[in-house]
Scaffold this active site. Sequence first.
Site, mmCIF file in Angstrom:
data_model
loop_
_atom_site.group_PDB
_atom_site.id
_atom_site.type_symbol
_atom_site.label_atom_id
_atom_site.label_comp_id
_atom_site.label_asym_id
_atom_site.label_seq_id
_atom_site.Cartn_x
_atom_site.Cartn_y
_atom_site.Cartn_z
ATOM 1 C CG HIS A 79 77.583 26.190 40.938
ATOM 2 N ND1 HIS A 79 77.957 27.256 41.705
ATOM 3 C CD2 HIS A 79 78.243 25.122 41.452
ATOM 4 C CE1 HIS A 79 78.790 26.860 42.643
ATOM 5 N NE2 HIS A 79 78.990 25.565 42.500
ATOM 6 C CD GLU A 81 73.399 29.310 40.735
ATOM 7 O OE1 GLU A 81 73.635 28.087 40.612
ATOM 8 O OE2 GLU A 81 73.780 29.969 41.708
ATOM 9 C CB CYS A 117 79.070 30.843 44.292
ATOM 10 S SG CYS A 117 79.374 30.426 42.560
ATOM 11 C CB CYS A 120 76.742 31.537 39.967
ATOM 12 S SG CYS A 120 77.105 29.799 39.629
#
Length: 164
Positions: A79, A81, A117, A120
């Site tokens: 991801h 992040e 999420c 993250c």
Amino acid sequence: MVRRDKKNYYLDIAETVLERGTCLRRNFGAIIVKNDVVISTGYVGAPRGRANCSDLGACRREQLKVPRGQRYEMCRSVHAEANAIIAAPREEMLGAALYLVGRDAVTGELVPNASPCNMCRRLIINAGIASVIVRNTHDEYTEYDVQSWVEEDDVLPDELLNTY
């Protein structure tokens, strides 16, 4: 001349970063900013050296019709992040802000109701980031206080606990 407000300025940068994403479903761009200095950037893509979904021409989660927000362990990508956090020294992230923008890879539209999420969120907490600002529209955004995520101490929803 009307100057762009600071938060949207940084969201605009994150939106440019997402253009490097390789996901066939949704691409996100993230930047970490502290004291008006961009510390790092990240976008969605496979781990270094591995083939991206865009290279393979297929998304495993899409093939299996996995709904948004579920079964991220089946995704090839890291991801945005997480990639931004990986690229930054922790001491520079303490008290920083993370700016996040998501766009649907097919329609090009901004991802509605986007937020990091759970995995993250855990990375953001451990990195010492203080706030997360997520773009909703070209001019509107949602700001999250990371300390509230610590206090919520999220757990997996019951329906996900039964899948492991």
